[in-house]
Write an enzyme that holds these catalytic residues in place. Structure first.
Site, PDB file in Angstrom:
ATOM      1  N   CYS A 191      24.498 -65.792  12.000  1.00 38.71           N
ATOM      2  CA  CYS A 191      24.598 -65.105  13.317  1.00 38.71           C
ATOM      3  C   CYS A 191      23.842 -65.689  14.213  1.00 38.71           C
ATOM      4  CB  CYS A 191      24.057 -63.820  13.086  1.00 38.71           C
ATOM      5  SG  CYS A 191      24.064 -62.639  14.316  1.00 38.71           S
ATOM      6  N   CYS A 198      19.048 -58.011  11.070  1.00 39.15           N
ATOM      7  CA  CYS A 198      18.709 -58.672   9.854  1.00 39.15           C
ATOM      8  C   CYS A 198      17.234 -59.520   9.890  1.00 39.15           C
ATOM      9  CB  CYS A 198      19.587 -59.733   9.602  1.00 39.15           C
ATOM     10  SG  CYS A 198      21.458 -59.276   9.326  1.00 39.15           S
ATOM     11  N   GLN A 226      27.002 -44.461   1.572  1.00 39.77           N
ATOM     12  CA  GLN A 226      26.285 -45.863   1.319  1.00 39.77           C
ATOM     13  C   GLN A 226      27.294 -46.817   2.116  1.00 39.77           C
ATOM     14  OE1 GLN A 226      23.564 -46.085  -0.213  1.00 39.77           O
ATOM     15  NE2 GLN A 226      23.366 -44.866  -1.919  1.00 39.77           N
ATOM     16  N   GLU A 281      22.830 -29.989  -2.910  1.00 41.37           N
ATOM     17  CA  GLU A 281      22.547 -30.671  -1.563  1.00 41.37           C
ATOM     18  C   GLU A 281      21.939 -29.781  -0.588  1.00 41.37           C
ATOM     19  OE1 GLU A 281      22.305 -32.965   1.504  1.00 41.37           O
ATOM     20  OE2 GLU A 281      23.039 -33.800  -0.301  1.00 41.37           O
ATOM     21  N   ASP A 299       9.928 -23.100  -5.438  1.00 42.49           N
ATOM     22  CA  ASP A 299      10.965 -22.141  -6.089  1.00 42.49           C
ATOM     23  C   ASP A 299      12.324 -22.594  -6.109  1.00 42.49           C
ATOM     24  OD1 ASP A 299       8.649 -20.427  -6.113  1.00 42.49           O
ATOM     25  OD2 ASP A 299       9.343 -19.400  -4.487  1.00 42.49           O
ATOM     26  N   CYS A 340      16.398 -45.400  -2.341  1.00 44.41           N
ATOM     27  CA  CYS A 340      16.418 -46.324  -1.212  1.00 44.41           C
ATOM     28  C   CYS A 340      15.040 -46.759  -0.615  1.00 44.41           C
ATOM     29  CB  CYS A 340      17.234 -45.550   0.075  1.00 44.41           C
ATOM     30  SG  CYS A 340      16.374 -44.071   0.584  1.00 44.41           S
TER      31      CYS A 340
END
Length: 461
Positions: A78, A87, A294, A344, A375, A418
């Site tokens: 790059c 990066c 992802q 979720e 709980d 992750c």
């Protein structure tokens, strides 16, 4: 704080020998016992540096000259790599990147392997056997770390790009610089999906023609399997002329549009297609630009297959999928015959997950719950005798869940992480509860960066 006097010993003739690579991809060297964390430096190299900042833990610097270079050094692909903060490891060969991430994961798990060793000794003592005189390497008690890989370039299917005008009137579209609020303007990014990369020049043409060109916050580029999307964050309402210009651009480049103001994200009424990605043959998940997915499609496919291989789902197998998102693991498990309950924390993702399951007539039970409340966690775990629990939490991990899991109640646990540090913490909790690691993998979700993810399968000890 590291002594400033140590830094003043540095001259233009001072050479540093790089001893190791830190978890975030910086070279580590010492001078007068002070650690130096050096960007763009690799083990075995001898470098001269430019000091950037002094911190309590050491001195941050950047390599500016090399007397000796590592055989693993490569030329970054790059043109913006030196300035862009996206990066950190483009100067390191891809295989060496993966070995570094694998080694870092092993280092994070050293306390865990010590606990395994202690359990072995304890079991021997309980059987009145003599413990071995030498326990051997700590990591020998853990399964071999496998590595999940993807193409090194062109893998990233979403990216948030800042938009800024300089004082001289130059338009910048790009990423933040490392440890800075400054923006690096980019015209190409080799880690982006090539379809997204191809859009960048046209954005530099479109934005200067807009009436509200100086009130754009950021642009979020998203690539589904078949279609592309763009979310436009605008700080002030867009004019009718600007909306028509964006719509013409979207039609020309076959990009669906979404708008984001301070209150909400809305889909443009002119969109003629939706975004989706495949998780299993014949099963794709629809998603919105603000939804979590992802970013590396290839690695995600490998993770889905790893979950299925670990659990080998059968008819009537009861699986609790926690932090389930859109159904990334819930739908493939249900498609294999498992009875899945998906949980979720966001109502929007629960609704999207339900819609995805209904598309394929999969009878998944969906719940919205805060999995950081005792709980809620205990209610879910006590609901039935679960055959398996799947965990895919955010960076903060799933400590509370892990502390409440027990092999007598849940036979298997699959954990996708992750953040290796929080995974190591949570894995300690699972070992304490009576599990052991059956398999372990480092998933190279973000090649060219220092980031690594983890796949782990726990079974009763």
């Amino acid at each position: 704080m590291a002594s400033r006097a140590h830094a003043t010993h540095i001259t233009a003739e001072t050479w540093f020998t790089i001893e190791a690579l830190t978890h975030d991809g910086r070279g580590l060297a010492y001078h007068h016992k002070t650690p130096y964390f050096i960007d763009n430096a690799l083990p075995q190299e001898r470098v001269q540096i430019k000091i950037l900042q002094e911190q309590a833990q050491g001195i941050e610097a950047r390599a500016c000259a090399w007397e000796q270079t590592s055989p693993q050094r490569v030329l970054p692909s790059c043109a913006h790599y030196a300035a862009c903060g996206g990066c950190q490891l483009q100067h390191l060969a891809i295989e060496a990147q993966r070995l570094h991430k694998k080694a870092h994961l092993a280092q994070q798990l050293r306390p865990l392997s010590k606990k395994v060793t202690q359990k072995v000794v304890a079991s021997q003592l309980s059987l009145k056997r003599k413990p071995p005189k030498k326990m051997g390497p700590l990591q020998s008690q853990l399964p071999e770390i496998q590595v999940l890989t993807s193409p090194a370039w062109g893998y990233r299917r979403r990216a948030r790009l800042g938009v800024k005008w300089t004082r001289t009137g130059e338009l910048l579209i790009g990423f933040r610089e490392a440890k800075s609020a400054h923006l690096t303007g980019i015209h190409a990014c080799p880690v982006l999906d090539p379809r997204l990369n191809a859009l960048l020049p046209s954005l530099y043409t479109l934005i200067p023609e807009l009436e509200c060109k100086r009130t754009l916050g950021h642009l979020e580029l998203i690539a589904g399997d078949a279609h592309l999307g763009l979310l436009v964050r605008h700080l002030k309402p867009l004019s009718h002329r600007d909306l028509q210009a964006w719509r013409a651009w979207g039609k020309q480049h076959q990009v669906a549009l979404w708008w984001q103001d301070a209150q909400a994200v809305t889909q443009d009424p002119d969109n003629s297609f939706s975004l989706s990605y495949q998780v299993l043959d014949g099963i794709a998940l629809q998603f919105q630009p603000a939804d979590f997915i992802q970013v590396n499609a290839s690695i995600n496919q490998e993770l889905v297959q790893a979950v299925l291989a670990a659990l080998n789902p059968q008819a009537k197998m009861r699986v609790l999928d926690l932090f389930s998102g859109l159904g990334n693991f819930a739908l493939p498990l249900a498609a294999q015959g498992a009875q899945v309950t998906a949980v979720e924390g966001l109502e929007s993702l629960v609704a999207r997950g339900q819609a995805n399951a209904q598309t394929y007539d999969l009878a998944i039970k969906w719940h919205c719950a805060d999995l950081y409340q005792t709980d809620a966690v205990q209610t879910l775990l006590n609901k039935t005798q679960w055959d398996a629990v799947v965990l895919d939490p955010p960076r903060t991990g799933a400590r509370l869940v892990c502390q409440n899991l027990h092999p007598r109640q849940v036979a298997q646990v699959v954990y996708i992480s992750c953040h290796p540090a929080t995974f190591a913490r949570d894995a300690q909790a699972l070992l304490t509860q009576g599990y052991q690691l059956q398999s372990l993998a480092m998933a190279d979700m973000f090649p060219q960066t220092a980031h690594a993810e983890v796949f782990a399968h726990f079974v009763p000890a």
